[in-house]
Design a protein around this motif. Sequence first.
Motif, PDB file in Angstrom:
ATOM      1  N   THR A   1       0.825  -1.217   0.000  1.00  0.00           N
ATOM      2  CA  THR A   1       0.000   0.000   0.000  1.00  0.00           C
ATOM      3  C   THR A   1       0.857   1.264   0.000  1.00  0.00           C
ATOM      4  OG1 THR A   1      -0.224  -0.061   2.417  1.00  0.00           O
ATOM      5  CG2 THR A   1      -1.989  -1.071   1.120  1.00  0.00           C
ATOM      6  N   SER A   2       2.017   1.216   0.618  1.00  0.00           N
ATOM      7  CA  SER A   2       2.884   2.390   0.695  1.00  0.00           C
ATOM      8  C   SER A   2       3.355   2.862  -0.663  1.00  0.00           C
ATOM      9  CB  SER A   2       4.099   2.096   1.576  1.00  0.00           C
ATOM     10  OG  SER A   2       3.693   1.916   2.900  1.00  0.00           O
ATOM     11  N   GLN A   3       3.504   1.938  -1.606  1.00  0.00           N
ATOM     12  CA  GLN A   3       3.976   2.346  -2.931  1.00  0.00           C
ATOM     13  C   GLN A   3       2.979   3.287  -3.607  1.00  0.00           C
ATOM     14  OE1 GLN A   3       4.251  -0.806  -5.876  1.00  0.00           O
ATOM     15  NE2 GLN A   3       2.451  -1.814  -5.025  1.00  0.00           N
ATOM     16  N   TYR A   4       1.727   3.194  -3.275  1.00  0.00           N
ATOM     17  CA  TYR A   4       0.713   4.043  -3.888  1.00  0.00           C
ATOM     18  C   TYR A   4       0.585   5.384  -3.169  1.00  0.00           C
ATOM     19  CZ  TYR A   4      -0.366  -0.227  -6.297  1.00  0.00           C
ATOM     20  OH  TYR A   4      -0.248  -1.353  -7.060  1.00  0.00           O
TER      21      TYR A   4
END
Length: 91
Positions: free
Chosen positions: A85-88
């Motif tokens: 989720t952090s990549q987004y």
Amino acid sequence: MDDLTGFQRDLLYVIADIDRPSGQTIRDELDDYYTDDITHGRLYPNLDTLVTKGLVEKGELDRRTNYYELTDIGDDQLRTHHTWTSQYIES
């Protein structure tokens, strides 16, 4: 993790942040975030689901109070989900 509800994932995050929280402690933490009341009938069946899936371990603090703790599998899956989720968010 893809078969968990958002509420169940939130439970994992709270459990990960607190050392062996009781159900009441978890509820208190979630009350700060959720606008709807978190009932006994919502909280404990979802915790039991996480225990059944092997993501959380349930133990006894005393005769009336249980604690919850992430298993190694739960910790690994939560970290993997967080990385995904952090990549987004960071883009």
